[in-house]
Structure formats: C-alpha cells, structure tokens
Scaffold this active site. Structure first.
Site, PDB file in Angstrom:
ATOM      1  N   SER A  42      -7.190   6.720   8.359  1.00 11.35           N
ATOM      2  CA  SER A  42      -5.870   6.282   7.853  1.00 11.35           C
ATOM      3  C   SER A  42      -5.685   6.513   6.312  1.00 11.35           C
ATOM      4  CB  SER A  42      -5.792   4.881   8.398  1.00 11.35           C
ATOM      5  OG  SER A  42      -7.054   4.142   7.810  1.00 11.35           O
ATOM      6  N   ASP A 336      -2.841  -3.660   2.200  1.00 12.04           N
ATOM      7  CA  ASP A 336      -3.158  -4.560   3.553  1.00 12.04           C
ATOM      8  C   ASP A 336      -4.469  -4.787   3.767  1.00 12.04           C
ATOM      9  OD1 ASP A 336      -4.352  -2.134   4.403  1.00 12.04           O
ATOM     10  OD2 ASP A 336      -2.889  -1.806   5.665  1.00 12.04           O
ATOM     11  N   HIS A 339      -6.357  -1.038   3.200  1.00 11.55           N
ATOM     12  CA  HIS A 339      -6.048   0.132   2.788  1.00 11.55           C
ATOM     13  C   HIS A 339      -5.492  -0.184   1.128  1.00 11.55           C
ATOM     14  CE1 HIS A 339      -5.085   1.062   7.009  1.00 11.55           C
ATOM     15  NE2 HIS A 339      -5.920   2.048   6.613  1.00 11.55           N
TER      16      HIS A 339
END
Ligand SMILES: *[C@@H]1O[C@H](CO)[C@@H](O)[C@H](O)[C@H]1NC(C)=O
Ligand SMILES: *[C@@H]1O[C@H](CO)[C@@H](O)[C@H](O)[C@H]1NC(C)=O
Ligand SMILES: *[C@@H]1O[C@H](CO)[C@@H](O)[C@H](O)[C@H]1NC(C)=O
Length: 373
Positions: A42, A336, A339
C-alpha cells in the site's frame, strides 16, 4: 480537390514539424530512466485495489484530500505517495498507472513502455498475507509483470526489450504487512488463519528473506537490472502499534532484522549477478529521528494518525469519511494508522534519491540511474 488536400497538408506541415521537434526535445530532455516499474504494497499502490473486491481500499475520503483535484485515487495517503515523488525525481511525464487500470485498454502496449504500477495494498512477501484481499507479490511478478515483459518482447523484440528493461528502474516496497500481521494479526488474517504463528520472530523473518530472495531472482530473470528497494519502516512506532507512549518493541526488532537480512541477500545477489545494480533505502534511520526530534524535522505530531478513529492514537480504525481529520497535515508524520503523510513520503523519497549511507546503500537512486552498465 487536389489543391484542398495540398492546403490541408501545407497547413498541417508546421504542426507535424513542431511535433517532430517536440518529440526530439522530449527524447533529448527525457527522464533519467525510460520507465518505472513498481511492485509492492500500500505504500506504493496507486489504485490497484480499486479494481478488487476487498476491504483494503482507499478510494474514499478523507484519502486524497490534498491530492490534485482533491481526489481519492486509491492511494493510502492524503496526497501523493512515494512512487509519485520518485517519478518526479526521475523526470518521468507521470506516475505509472496501475496495471489493472490499463491492462485491457487498447493503448496498454504503449503505456507499458513508460512504466506500470503493480503494487497492491495489503500484499506481503508471503502470499498468505491478506490472502484474497490483494494482489500478492508473487502474482504481481509471475502474472502481471511477466505479461508486460512478454508484451515488450513482442513490441520491441527480445534484444530491445532487454535493453529497455535494463535501463528502467524497478521500485520494490514489500515486507511490512508480513511483520504487521505477525505482530498483530489483521482481521482478515484472523478469519483466514485463526491460529497463532508457529514460527519464532527470528524464524519468521528468516523465512521472509528466503522467499524474497527467490522473488527478486524471478524479477531479475524477467529483465530487472536496476532495483530501488525499500526496507521496513520502524513498524512498532506506527500509530496502530503504539501504546500510550512506547513503540512496540517486537515489531521494531523484526523490522530491523528484516532490513539486515535484506541487505545481506542483496549483497549476495549482486555477487551472483554482477549486471544487477541496486539501491537499498532504510526508512527507519530517518523516521526514528523524526520520532526523537520532531521539531527539528518540522513535525509536531509523530505518534498519532491524522485521519482515523478510536484508541489512544486515533488509529483503531483506518481512514474513512467518518474519521476525524487533523487540522494540519504537514505537521504529522502519519496519515492514518500505518501510512505516512504526503510530506513524510516526500521527505523520505528525497533522502532515497539524493542521500547517502547509512540511509541508502550502496548508492542512492540518482546514482542508480547514472551508473553505466
Ligand atoms: C505461495 O508461496 C509458496 C511458498 O513460497 C509457493 O510454494 C506457492 O506456489 C505460492 N502460491 C502461489 C499461488 O503463488
Ligand atoms: C522476459 O524478459 C526476459 C529478459 O528480457 C526474457 O529472457 C524472457 O523471455 C521474457 N519472458 C517472457 C515471458 O516474455
Ligand atoms: C502546519 O504545520 C507546519 C509544520 O509545522 C507549519 O509550518 C504550518 O504553519 C502549519 N500550518 C497551519 C495552518 O497551522
């Protein structure tokens, strides 16, 4: 009739000439590499998971709140991710599009020439990490990149395709999810494999390194010659793993062991394949400094998520439209629960591109492009 065609042609000619001149200029002033191919998780996903039925998606607010057009593209960030900044440093015309967004497009073959992003949120070195919720790293290599390779061979011929790939940059960011899931099994993994891990932390990291070695060799065999690889961040300091104040010691230990093992397997690989160049970036050295000296690095919040919900660190849940959003995204290290913010990704990419040991070894990404083979 004839003269009309003549007029059209003569009117068209300056445009054609302009176009040719532009092509030549673009060629001359082109990027530092012909293409950027991206594999991983991600950190690097630019919208791959938008095409999957998965809970691991970011194509909803508040993600993208600082992206051009305030668009939630599927990046797990408030804005651009490290791949976007890498593409800018490489002076490429754009950040490579997700493979799944273009593989059925009529123009896919020409897009493959400038780069493709295969990264999928949730992916790990192990194909059991978040199985069924992402495109595994194995699948990215053996199914997606190998199809692009085959298409390049078809378009350019074997020799030209190999030459093209040998000048291209491959960015690889993988391993963090395996460690996260070992330390704190995700909901997905708890459902799929509810048993606690049977391997010790050291055995687990060793098995990751062994798999990674095999995966990188497969990439080499598919034409990769210049690899920018990103080690694990100090995952124990991510908001989701932080206690009241302390970072999770086991996760940080495993991250640093993983980075040591990756460094060693890359040294072995470059002995075995002298025509492979690499640049290994260890984000933990820079990030630990952010945590220890926030103000000196331009931060005021280094431990809590900017966008999240619940818990001590606003990080019990991922970023959704229902999350609370911090009022200053440039003074937070984390976007978040795990990340980085856009600003953190930008700073780290600059270090990887221009920095030196011990941040990035044995060469930085700028030198990875420059080195002749
Ligand atoms: C998953 O990984 C294992 C071990 O590396 C390998 O043997 C297996 O073929 C992989 N499965 C798939 C579907 O790639
Ligand atoms: C992929 O590329 C490599 C090296 O350029 C080549 O040897 C190989 O045949 C290609 N594989 C496929 C499936 O086209
Ligand atoms: C946000 O934080 C940055 C970095 O600390 C600071 O320079 C900036 O002035 C802050 N912006 C606002 C609106 O407070």
């Amino acid at each position: 009739m004839g003269s009309r065609i003549g007029m059209v042609v003569s009117r068209g000619l300056p445009c054609v000439l302009l176009l040719l001149a532009c092509c030549w200029l673009c060629e001359a002033g082109a990027g530092l590499a012909p293409a950027l191919y991206v594999l991983g998780d991600s950190q690097a996903d630019a919208g791959t998971n938008n095409h999957l039925v998965t809970v691991l998606r970011a194509d909803h607010p508040h993600n993208g709140v600082d992206y051009p057009g305030c668009k939630a593209t599927g990046r797990f960030s408030n804005g651009k991710n490290f791949v976007d900044f890498l593409a800018e440093h490489l002076k490429l015309p754009s950040s490579p599009p997700p493979y799944l967004s273009i593989c059925n497009a009529p123009s896919s073959n020409s897009i493959y020439l400038t780069g493709v992003n295969f990264a999928s949120g949730g992916a790990g070195v192990s194909n059991q990490t978040n199985q069924g919720q992402c495109i595994s790293f194995d699948h990215q290599i053996d199914h997606h990149f190998s199809k692009v390779n085959a298409s390049l061979v078809q378009q350019l011929g074997q020799a030209q395709a190999s030459a093209h790939l040998s000048r291209s940059i491959f960015a690889v960011a993988i391993g963090g999810n395996d460690i996260l899931n070992y330390v704190r099994p995700s909901l997905v993994n708890q459902v799929l494999s509810p048993c606690p891990p049977t391997q010790s932390p050291d055995e687990f990291v060793a098995s990751l390194a062994l798999s990674l070695q095999d995966q990188l060799q497969r990439l080499y065999k598919l034409g990769m010659r210049r690899m920018f690889i990103i080690g694990a961040a100090p995952l124990g300091c991510c908001p989701v793993l932080r206690g009241k104040e302390e970072c999770d010691a086991l996760a940080n230990y495993m991250s640093s062991q993983y980075n040591i093992k990756v460094a060693s397997l890359l040294r072995d690989m470059s002995d075995k394949y002298p025509d492979m160049l690499y640049s290994l970036f260890d984000p933990s050295i820079a990030m630990l400094d952010y945590f220890q000296r926030p103000e000196a690095n331009g931060y005021s919040v280094v431990d809590a998520a900017c966008c999240g919900l619940g818990g001590e660190k606003n990080a019990m849940f991922s970023c959704t439209p229902a999350s609370s959003l911090c009022n200053n995204r440039t003074n937070h290290v984390f976007w978040d629960f795990v990340h980085p913010t856009e600003i953190t990704a930008q700073k780290l990419t600059a270090v990887a591109f221009h920095g030196s040991a011990p941040f990035v070894t044995p060469r930085n990404v700028g030198q990875l492009c420059d080195t002749a083979m």
